[in-house]
Scaffold this active site. Structure first.
Site, PDB file in Angstrom:
ATOM      1  N   ASN A  51       4.964   6.035   3.426  1.00 39.63           N
ATOM      2  CA  ASN A  51       4.252   6.708   2.341  1.00 39.63           C
ATOM      3  C   ASN A  51       4.065   8.214   2.528  1.00 39.63           C
ATOM      4  O   ASN A  51       3.391   8.855   1.742  1.00 39.63           O
ATOM      5  CB  ASN A  51       2.884   6.032   2.134  1.00 39.63           C
ATOM      6  CG  ASN A  51       3.062   4.561   1.790  1.00 39.63           C
ATOM      7  OD1 ASN A  51       3.855   4.222   0.931  1.00 39.63           O
ATOM      8  ND2 ASN A  51       2.345   3.692   2.495  1.00 39.63           N
ATOM      9  N   THR A  52       4.618   8.764   3.600  1.00 35.16           N
ATOM     10  CA  THR A  52       4.649  10.216   3.777  1.00 35.16           C
ATOM     11  C   THR A  52       6.127  10.606   3.760  1.00 35.16           C
ATOM     12  O   THR A  52       6.866  10.227   4.680  1.00 35.16           O
ATOM     13  CB  THR A  52       3.987  10.630   5.110  1.00 35.16           C
ATOM     14  OG1 THR A  52       2.602  10.284   5.058  1.00 35.16           O
ATOM     15  CG2 THR A  52       4.120  12.126   5.357  1.00 35.16           C
ATOM     16  N   ASN A  97       5.682  -1.488  11.443  1.00 32.77           N
ATOM     17  CA  ASN A  97       4.908  -1.060  10.284  1.00 32.77           C
ATOM     18  C   ASN A  97       5.258  -1.914   9.047  1.00 32.77           C
ATOM     19  O   ASN A  97       5.959  -2.916   9.167  1.00 32.77           O
ATOM     20  CB  ASN A  97       5.173   0.426  10.022  1.00 32.77           C
ATOM     21  CG  ASN A  97       3.930   1.157   9.573  1.00 32.77           C
ATOM     22  OD1 ASN A  97       3.232   0.697   8.682  1.00 32.77           O
ATOM     23  ND2 ASN A  97       3.639   2.300  10.183  1.00 32.77           N
ATOM     24  N   PHE A 100      -1.589   8.151   4.177  1.00 35.16           N
ATOM     25  CA  PHE A 100      -2.389   8.812   5.226  1.00 35.16           C
ATOM     26  C   PHE A 100      -3.624   9.498   4.656  1.00 35.16           C
ATOM     27  O   PHE A 100      -3.865  10.688   4.892  1.00 35.16           O
ATOM     28  CB  PHE A 100      -1.566   9.853   5.996  1.00 35.16           C
ATOM     29  CG  PHE A 100      -0.579   9.291   6.979  1.00 35.16           C
ATOM     30  CD1 PHE A 100      -0.512   7.942   7.271  1.00 35.16           C
ATOM     31  CD2 PHE A 100       0.295  10.144   7.663  1.00 35.16           C
ATOM     32  CE1 PHE A 100       0.401   7.445   8.179  1.00 35.16           C
ATOM     33  CE2 PHE A 100       1.210   9.658   8.581  1.00 35.16           C
ATOM     34  CZ  PHE A 100       1.268   8.313   8.835  1.00 35.16           C
ATOM     35  N   SER A 130       5.337   5.175   8.772  1.00 37.32           N
ATOM     36  CA  SER A 130       4.724   4.934   7.464  1.00 37.32           C
ATOM     37  C   SER A 130       5.728   5.318   6.383  1.00 37.32           C
ATOM     38  O   SER A 130       6.302   6.408   6.420  1.00 37.32           O
ATOM     39  CB  SER A 130       3.459   5.773   7.291  1.00 37.32           C
ATOM     40  OG  SER A 130       3.092   5.745   5.917  1.00 37.32           O
ATOM     41  N   ASN A 156       0.832  -1.204   0.000  1.00 31.87           N
ATOM     42  CA  ASN A 156       0.000   0.000   0.000  1.00 31.87           C
ATOM     43  C   ASN A 156       0.863   1.248   0.000  1.00 31.87           C
ATOM     44  O   ASN A 156       1.947   1.269   0.574  1.00 31.87           O
ATOM     45  CB  ASN A 156      -0.989  -0.008   1.180  1.00 31.87           C
ATOM     46  CG  ASN A 156      -0.448   0.703   2.402  1.00 31.87           C
ATOM     47  OD1 ASN A 156      -0.506   1.933   2.504  1.00 31.87           O
ATOM     48  ND2 ASN A 156       0.127  -0.052   3.343  1.00 31.87           N
ATOM     49  N   LYS A 164       5.164   3.504  17.189  1.00 28.23           N
ATOM     50  CA  LYS A 164       5.205   2.450  16.160  1.00 28.23           C
ATOM     51  C   LYS A 164       6.386   2.684  15.231  1.00 28.23           C
ATOM     52  O   LYS A 164       6.484   3.738  14.594  1.00 28.23           O
ATOM     53  CB  LYS A 164       3.896   2.434  15.367  1.00 28.23           C
ATOM     54  CG  LYS A 164       3.816   1.285  14.360  1.00 28.23           C
ATOM     55  CD  LYS A 164       2.404   1.133  13.815  1.00 28.23           C
ATOM     56  CE  LYS A 164       2.286   0.014  12.806  1.00 28.23           C
ATOM     57  NZ  LYS A 164       0.914  -0.150  12.308  1.00 28.23           N
TER      58      LYS A 164
HETATM   59  C1  FMN Z   1      -3.837  -1.218   3.472  1.00 24.60           C
HETATM   60  C2  FMN Z   1      -3.006  -0.949   4.672  1.00 24.60           C
HETATM   61  C3  FMN Z   1      -3.090   0.296   5.276  1.00 24.60           C
HETATM   62  C4  FMN Z   1      -2.331   0.559   6.411  1.00 24.60           C
HETATM   63  N1  FMN Z   1      -2.437   1.770   7.026  1.00 24.60           N
HETATM   64  C5  FMN Z   1      -1.749   2.006   8.162  1.00 24.60           C
HETATM   65  C6  FMN Z   1      -1.908   3.220   8.860  1.00 24.60           C
HETATM   66  O1  FMN Z   1      -2.693   4.095   8.488  1.00 24.60           O
HETATM   67  N2  FMN Z   1      -1.162   3.424   9.990  1.00 24.60           N
HETATM   68  C7  FMN Z   1      -0.288   2.477  10.449  1.00 24.60           C
HETATM   69  O2  FMN Z   1       0.360   2.689  11.484  1.00 24.60           O
HETATM   70  N3  FMN Z   1      -0.153   1.295   9.824  1.00 24.60           N
HETATM   71  C8  FMN Z   1      -0.859   1.045   8.704  1.00 24.60           C
HETATM   72  N4  FMN Z   1      -0.715  -0.158   8.069  1.00 24.60           N
HETATM   73  C9  FMN Z   1       0.255  -1.142   8.609  1.00 24.60           C
HETATM   74  C10 FMN Z   1      -0.424  -2.165   9.517  1.00 24.60           C
HETATM   75  O3  FMN Z   1      -0.981  -1.568  10.652  1.00 24.60           O
HETATM   76  C11 FMN Z   1       0.614  -3.225   9.955  1.00 24.60           C
HETATM   77  O4  FMN Z   1       1.597  -2.599  10.737  1.00 24.60           O
HETATM   78  C12 FMN Z   1       1.278  -3.916   8.777  1.00 24.60           C
HETATM   79  O5  FMN Z   1       0.360  -4.108   7.734  1.00 24.60           O
HETATM   80  C13 FMN Z   1       1.840  -5.282   9.163  1.00 24.60           C
HETATM   81  O6  FMN Z   1       0.820  -6.153   9.609  1.00 24.60           O
HETATM   82  P1  FMN Z   1       0.160  -7.265   8.635  1.00 24.60           P
HETATM   83  O7  FMN Z   1       1.280  -7.995   7.972  1.00 24.60           O
HETATM   84  O8  FMN Z   1      -0.651  -8.123   9.554  1.00 24.60           O
HETATM   85  O9  FMN Z   1      -0.679  -6.528   7.668  1.00 24.60           O
HETATM   86  C14 FMN Z   1      -1.456  -0.444   6.932  1.00 24.60           C
HETATM   87  C15 FMN Z   1      -1.390  -1.683   6.304  1.00 24.60           C
HETATM   88  C16 FMN Z   1      -2.146  -1.951   5.188  1.00 24.60           C
HETATM   89  C17 FMN Z   1      -2.058  -3.310   4.531  1.00 24.60           C
END
Ligand code: FMN
Length: 392
Positions: free
Chosen positions: A203-204, A271, A114, A201, A110, A242
Site C-alpha cells: 500500500n506504499t 505480508n 502506513f 506492504s 486493507n 518481512k
Molecule cells: C488491517 C491490517 C493492517 C496491517 N498492517 C500491517 C502493517 O502496518 N505492517 C505490516 O508489516 N503488516 C501489516 N499487516 C499484515 C499482517 O501483519 C500480516 O502479515 C497479514 O495480515 C497476514 O496475517 P493474517 O492472515 O493472520 O492476517 C496488516 C494486516 C491487516 C489485516
C-alpha cells in the site's frame, strides 16, 4: 476477560465499519485490569534471535500500529507482540474507507497505507513501558535526545516484561527510504526486543521494490550496520526482514542469499498478498485494491515459508504469518519452517479466544508425538511441501 470481550463486544463490533471496530477494540484493551489467564506450557517456550519467547504465538504487525496496548496483548496470552508499522514522521495513510472484511472468505483487505502517529509518539509510549528513566519535559518531544537518555540508562528491554518488537517502514514521501529504516533502528533500539523491516506492504507505492536484489543488498547492509552500531550502547537487537508472499522464487533466491550473506537475524514470511484467489466468494469486495489477508492467504504464505526455509538452511529462524486461524494452521506453519508464528485477520472473525485454543492444540500435538518442544517440529514438512504443485 476474553469471555466478556467475546460475548459482549464482538457482535457489536461486527455491525461497525471495520476501522471503527478496530479503534473500539484498541480502546477496550486499554481498560484495566488484565490478568494473565494461565501460565504457558513450558514445552511451548521458544528461544530464537537470542530471545526467550514464552509461547510461539505473536500478534502480527498492523493491529497495534501505535504501541497503545502491547502489554494488554501480552497479558491476554500472546507470546510476543509486534507493534507498527511505524514511520519516522506522522502520516495519515490513504483516505477511508480503506479496510474491508470478507466474512464469507474469513478474509480482510486493507489499503491503510502506513497510517502512523510517527516515531516520536510511539517512542514515548515504548519508553514509558520500559520504565527505566523519567523523561524531563523538555526532551519529551525530541526523539533523538530521548534515545540518548535511554541509552545512557541502559534501558534495553530484551524481553523483560514481555517481548515487544517494532515493525518499521518508510514515509511515503521520503527521498531516501533506506535512511528512514536506519533512523528508526537508531531511535528504537533501546526500547524494543527486535525489529522487523517491512519492505512488503503493497500500500506504499514502490516500497516492495526494496525487495529487488541490488537495492535489497544496500538496504540489508545499511540496517545491519546500524544494528551493529547501536548495539554498543543499546545491546543486541535482532533485525528481521518481512517479505511479501508475492515474490517469485528467483527473487526469493536472491533475497535469502543476500539476507544470509548480510547476516540478518531472521525473516517474517509474510505480508498480505495483492493476488485474488479465484475461489474468493465475496467477489465484490475482492475487487477493492489492497492487501488480502486471512484464510485465503494461508496456502500461498505457507508455501512461501517452506520455500524460504529450504533456502535458509538453518542460517536464521523464520516467523510464519498468513491465514492462521486454528491450532492445525499454526502447526502447519511450524512444520513448514517457522519457529514462531503471528496472526491478525482470524481475530476479526474468531476473537481472542483463538489464542488459548491454539496454544492448547499445540501442547496436545507435542503430547501426541511424545515431543519435548516446538523446535522438534520446525521444518518437518518443508521439503515435502516444496515438491508439491504450486497452490492455486
Ligand atoms: C488491517 C491490517 C493492517 C496491517 N498492517 C500491517 C502493517 O502496518 N505492517 C505490516 O508489516 N503488516 C501489516 N499487516 C499484515 C499482517 O501483519 C500480516 O502479515 C497479514 O495480515 C497476514 O496475517 P493474517 O492472515 O493472520 O492476517 C496488516 C494486516 C491487516 C489485516
Amino acid at each position: 476477560m476474553i469471555g466478556l470481550f467475546e460475548s459482549m463486544a464482538r457482535p457489536l463490533l461486527r455491525l461497525l465499519d471495520a476501522e471503527d471496530a478496530h479503534r473500539l477494540a484498541i480502546h477496550a484493551l486499554k481498560i484495566p485490569p488484565f490478568v494473565k489467564l494461565v501460565a504457558d506450557d513450558p514445552r511451548l517456550a521458544v528461544r530464537a534471535f537470542g530471545l526467550n519467547f514464552p509461547n510461539p504465538i505473536g500478534m502480527a504487525a498492523g493491529f497495534d500500529k501505535h504501541a497503545e496496548v502491547p502489554d494488554a496483548l501480552i497479558k491476554l496470552g500472546f507470546g510476543f507482540v509486534e507493534v507498527g508499522t511505524v514511520t519516522p514522521h506522522p502520516q495519515a495513510g490513504n483516505p477511508r474507507p480503506r479496510l474491508f472484511r470478507l466474512p464469507r472468505d474469513q478474509a480482510v483487505i486493507n489499503r491503510l497505507g502506513f497510517n502512523s502517529e510517527g516515531a516520536e509518539a510511539v517512542l514515548r509510549r515504548l519508553a514509558a513501558r520500559a520504565g527505566a528513566v523519567s523523561v524531563p519535559e523538555e526532551v519529551e518531544t525530541e526523539s533523538l535526545r530521548l534515545t540518548r537518555l535511554l541509552r545512557r540508562s541502559g534501558a534495553h528491554v530484551a524481553g523483560q516484561g514481555g517481548i515487544v518488537g517494532v515493525n518499521i517502514g518508510a514515509n511515503k514521501e521520503s527521498a531516501d527510504r533506506i535512511a528512514d529504516y536506519v533512523r528508526l533502528i537508531e531511535t528504537f533500539a533501546p526500547v524494543v526486543s527486535y525489529f522487523t523491516v517491512n519492505i512488503s506492504s503493497p500500500n506504499t507505492p514502490g516500497l516492495r521494490d526494496l525487495q529487488q536484489a541490488k537495492v535489497f543488498d544496500e538496504l540489508t547492509a545499511r540496517v545491519v550496520e546500524a544494528r551493529q552500531r547501536v548495539s554498543l550502547q543499546a545491546g543486541p537487537t535482532p533485525v528481521l526482514i518481512k517479505i511479501a508472499p508475492d515474490v517469485t522464487l528467483s527473487e526469493l533466491d536472491d533475497i535469502v542469499g543476500i539476507a544470509r550473506a548480510r547476516r540478518v537475524d531472521g525473516m517474517v514470511v509474510g505480508n498480505t498478498t495483492v493476488a485474488r484467489p479465484p475461489s474468493l466468494r465475496d467477489q465484490k469486495i475482492a475487487k477493492e485494491p489492497g492487501g488480502l489477508s486471512g484464510r485465503p492467504l494461508f496456502e500461498l504464505a505457507t508455501r512461501m515459508l517452506a520455500e524460504t526455509y529450504v533456502r535458509a538452511e538453518g542460517a536464521f529462524p523464520l516467523v510464519g504469518v498468513g491465514g492462521i486461524d486454528s491450532g492445525a494452521a499454526a502447526l502447519a506453519k511450524i512444520r513448514a519452517g517457522a519457529c514462531l508464528v503471528q496472526l491478525y485477520s482470524a481475530l476479526v472473525f474468531h476473537g481472542l479466544r483463538l489464542i488459548p485454543g491454539i496454544k492448547s492444540d499445540l501442547s496436545n500435538a507435542l503430547s501426541r508425538g511424545g515431543l519435548a518442544g516446538i523446535d522438534e517440529l520446525v521444518g518437518a514438512d518443508a521439503a515435502a511441501m516444496t515438491a508439491e504443485p504450486w497452490p492455486q
